[in-house]
Design an enzyme around this catalytic site. Structure first.
Site, PDB file in Angstrom:
ATOM      1  N   GLU A  52       0.860  -1.174   0.000  1.00  0.00           N
ATOM      2  CA  GLU A  52       0.000   0.000   0.000  1.00  0.00           C
ATOM      3  C   GLU A  52       0.906   1.236   0.000  1.00  0.00           C
ATOM      4  O   GLU A  52       1.815   1.326   0.833  1.00  0.00           O
ATOM      5  CB  GLU A  52      -0.869   0.025   1.250  1.00  0.00           C
ATOM      6  N   ARG A 103       5.275 -13.207   9.566  1.00  0.00           N
ATOM      7  CA  ARG A 103       5.915 -11.892   9.478  1.00  0.00           C
ATOM      8  C   ARG A 103       7.282 -11.917  10.150  1.00  0.00           C
ATOM      9  O   ARG A 103       7.562 -12.751  11.007  1.00  0.00           O
ATOM     10  CB  ARG A 103       5.049 -10.836  10.172  1.00  0.00           C
ATOM     11  N   LYS A 159       3.192   2.438  10.943  1.00  0.00           N
ATOM     12  CA  LYS A 159       3.226   3.782  10.350  1.00  0.00           C
ATOM     13  C   LYS A 159       2.688   4.816  11.344  1.00  0.00           C
ATOM     14  O   LYS A 159       3.270   5.891  11.515  1.00  0.00           O
ATOM     15  CB  LYS A 159       2.386   3.809   9.073  1.00  0.00           C
TER      16      LYS A 159
END
Length: 775
Positions: A271, A486, A496
């Site tokens: 993204e 992950r 973020k």
């Protein structure tokens, strides 16, 4: 009451109460398991033993074609299928024969029904495997890979019990070699590492034949074979666990192969709403690496479906980081490239009765136990008109969504496919005021680009059912989604939102602050891309989430920089030294090797004059026990000069602080060898040097149990130390941003982009060795 009955039924299969309750949350799984258990009880006429119950649970949770349930349950209940190995073979068989009537004889042969493996057969198979490897086994003894013997025996006796094979291998090896000796128990000696150019020339095959522990020299995919070997071949999507077939599946796969020619195709789909971090490096390596290892291609596809959070700088930064890590996308695409097609498919989905316009608000849709939509069964024509109204901007944001009629694996019902947003899009402007969601877009973009392996992190596993459902609901080519764990690091945050909080609080300068673990920050700090790729290779790809210690990444950095960063000398805390008997009236030019361990890599020249500067810590007036550097009666050598200096006088200021030293010098070969050689500079450049430590004090700064006050309360006050007037030898004068050096005895340093013509700025990338005192 029905839930209680089901709970009792499931615990009767041997499931723990917790596992049974979790199963009940998944409507589709619990219905299929209830049906399997009921049928098994009718067949047996009695209670179900735990072994059979475990197999029934495995069958219900892994079978995606309910038409085959009754057939397989009968085999499990009658104990014709009584091992996990047989069940896996049975599930594989029905997956690979989706449309055919089951040939019972062929099925039973493929699943080992009725096959009996005797202890004598196991003994013979293991003995044959040992005889094939006898010379190597006698030489390597217990360092030999015993798994090879087990694998060869299993290949001969497919349906043998694995524990029995292992026991037989252990017994026969013990009989051949005898008990382990002290030598057997010693750790295998490390193999010296070859230089990078030598590694390139040596193939994996060569290294394995030489018996080397070649892990660090192998590529990412060469190390990931264990996980990647589970992957299907292009066009054999239907053979993978959970894949749902339809009457059109085989024709669509045939068309897919005609378009791709059987080529492996992956994609990296970030993204564009933030900077990539160390976890993304693993995803980049896996997607691009898997394609490269199989002579395939990898797309860089920007998932640009949320215009509120997307900025042009993020697109650029993401592409730059992919290129920095050494990968070139086959093609750069955008989800927005396919907006017209995605909209047309949404209309088709409504036509097929598989989607509807809903007016529940966002807060009503959150969670996995939201109330069913009262608009779920509204007429198709009404949903078509309302969806067109959404498209034309007749609804405010949040007033209407398009939802798909399915229940996901985690129990979430009817995920949203389209929502209204009036924010202009960076590529399509005001053309659209409705935008698709990830659940709708991702699988369809994969289908359009004929992706063969859609590699996702573990949290997307709950979306796998919607992935397959949507492609099949529209009768389009359906790729396969594979999930892996992950990669996270201790002492770090990568969210973020939280990085923005750190910036706002002034704890870091920006996204590329060298104390962060974004890729731009690691580049600025001086981490070589090869080191990050090597770290990802060492971590590997597993299904489980991996949280690593930062020092493991730093070790990979040292490995690369040791071979690539030329040496220079720098002094962080200068102490002036006057050589009173300097042998010449002018400075001497000293040739310093760029890499002392390999002088074929060249030299650089530095001046050596009567005034030099040394580290203040390299001098003590009163030497302590074990101190080997400059002190009264204790001379030291100056690196690379061939001279030894000896203290004659200490010059102090009014406060008693040592201001300078006066020494005499002699040739290093004209007397006793000194106990130490120290670095120095003469006629140096004045530079700024930034020394970095961990940004957080605790391993898990986001864990309330470890840091009750929140991650902002856990900041390390000593995470940055700026040395404004460090002295560096003049060999670095022409250095450019991101050039890297080893400052002898101090660590590895990289030129920061803040450097200007007047002053160079260096970031300390890592110290020379891991500091065992660090927490």
């Amino acid at each position: 009451m029905a839930a209680l009955d089901s709970l009792s039924l499931f615990t009767g299969l041997g499931l723990s109460e917790h596992k049974a309750r979790e199963t009940l949350k998944n409507t589709a799984l619990s219905a299929q398991l209830r049906e399997a258990a009921t049928q098994a009880q009718q067949t047996l006429g009695s209670t179900i033993d735990k072994a059979t119950g475990t197999l029934l649970y495995g069958l219900a949770s892994r079978l995606r074609d309910p038409r085959r349930l009754s057939f397989l349950v009968s085999y499990v209940a009658n104990k014709k299928i009584h091992t996990e190995l047989q069940l896996s073979a049975a599930l594989e068989y029905v997956r690979s024969h989706p449309l055919d009537p089951i040939n019972t004889e062929d099925f039973e042969q493929e699943c080992g029904v009725g096959v009996m493996v005797t202890p004598e057969q196991i003994e013979e198979a293991v003995e044959a495997a040992i005889n094939r490897h006898r010379p190597q086994l006698l030489e390597e003894r217990y360092r030999f890979n015993m798994g090879l013997l087990m694998g060869e025996a299993r290949a001969v006796l497919k349906w043998a019990d694995g524990k029995m094979i292992k026991h037989e291998v252990d017994m026969q090896v013990l009989h051949l070699l005898g008990p382990k000796t002290e030598t057997d128990l010693e750790k295998k000696p490390k193999v010296s590492k070859a230089r990078p150019e030598e590694k390139d020339r040596r193939t994996t095959k060569d290294m394995m034949e030489n018996g080397e522990a070649a892990n660090q020299a192998l590529s990412l995919m060469e190390q990931l074979r264990g996980e990647a070997l589970k992957f299907h071949k292009p066009g054999e999507n239907y053979k993978t666990p959970g894949y749902v077939t339809t009457p059109h599946t085989m024709d669509l796969l045939k068309q897919h192969l005609e378009i791709t020619g059987g080529q492996v195709r992956t994609r990296f789909p970030p993204e564009p709403n933030g900077i990539l971090h160390i976890g993304h490096a693993k995803a980049i390596n896996f997607n691009f690496g898997y394609a490269k290892a199989n002579d395939g291609i990898c797309f860089l596809r920007f998932d640009d479906t949320n215009p509120e959070k997307e900025e042009a700088k993020f697109f650029t930064a993401i592409y730059d980081m992919v290129a920095w890590l050494g990968y070139t996308p086959y093609k750069v695409t955008y989800a927005s490239d396919y907006f017209d097609q995605l909209y047309a498919w949404a209309v088709e989905l409504i036509h097929r009765g598989q989607a509807y316009v809903c007016h529940q608000r966002g807060e009503e849709l959150k969670g996995h136990n939201s109330l069913p939509s009262p608009w779920r069964d509204r007429p198709i024509e009404e949903s078509l008109l309302l969806f067109e109204a959404m498209r034309k901007g007749k609804f405010a944001e949040g007033e209407a969504t398009l939802r798909m009629k399915l229940v996901m694996e985690d129990g979430k019902m009817d995920p949203v496919a389209y929502r209204v947003k009036y924010t202009p899009h960076h590529r399509t402007g005001d053309t659209w005021c409705i935008y698709p969601t990830y659940d709708y877009t991702h699988c369809l973009c994969d289908s359009i680009e004929h992706i063969t392996h859609s590699l996702c992190t573990k949290e997307f596993q709950a979306r796998r059912s919607s992935y397959f459902w949507l492609c099949n609901a529209l009768d389009v080519y359906c790729p396969v989604q594979w999930e892996y764990g992950r990669l996270n690091l201790h002492y770090a945050v990568v969210s973020k939102r939280k990085i923005l909080q750190l910036v706002a609080a002034g704890a870091v300068r920006d996204w590329d602050d060298p104390r962060l673990f974004t890729l731009t920050a690691l580049r600025r700090r001086g981490f070589p891309p090869e080191a990050i790729n090597n770290f990802c290779a060492r971590v590997g790809v597993t299904v489980a989430q991996t949280t690593m210690e930062p020092h493991l990444l730093e070790a990979c950095v040292r490995d690369v920089l040791n071979d690539t960063a030329p040496r220079a000398m720098a002094v962080l805390e200068p102490l002036q030294v006057i050589i009173t008997n300097f042998p010449t009236t002018k400075s001497l030019d000293i040739q310093v090797p760029n890499f002392p361990a390999d002088e074929t890599k060249g030299f650089h020249q530095v001046p050596f004059g009567p005034m030099v500067f040394i580290e203040r810590t390299d001098f003590k007036e009163e030497a302590e026990p074990g101190y080997k550097r400059l002190a009264w009666g204790q001379p030291v050598g100056l690196r690379h000069t061939g001279y030894v200096i000896e203290l004659q006088n200490v010059v102090k200021g009014p406060s008693g602080c040592v201001e300078s030293l006066e020494v005499t010098c002699r040739r290093a070969d004209a007397g006793e060898k000194p106990k130490a050689f120290i670095h120095w500079v003469s006629q140096p450049l004045t530079c700024e040097i930034r020394l970095y430590e961990r940004l957080f004090q605790h391993k898990n700064p986001e864990d309330p149990a470890e840091v009750p006050g929140g991650f902002l309360s856990d900041l390390n006050p000593a995470s940055l130390q700026v040395v404004e007037a460090a002295l560096v030898d003049c060999s670095v004068a022409s250095a450019k941003p991101f050039d890297k050096f080893q400052f002898e005895r101090l660590g590895y340093f990289s030129v920061d982009p803040d450097s200007c013509q007047r002053q160079l700025v260096f970031n300390r990338t890592v110290t020379l060795k891991e500091d065992p005192g660090k927490v």
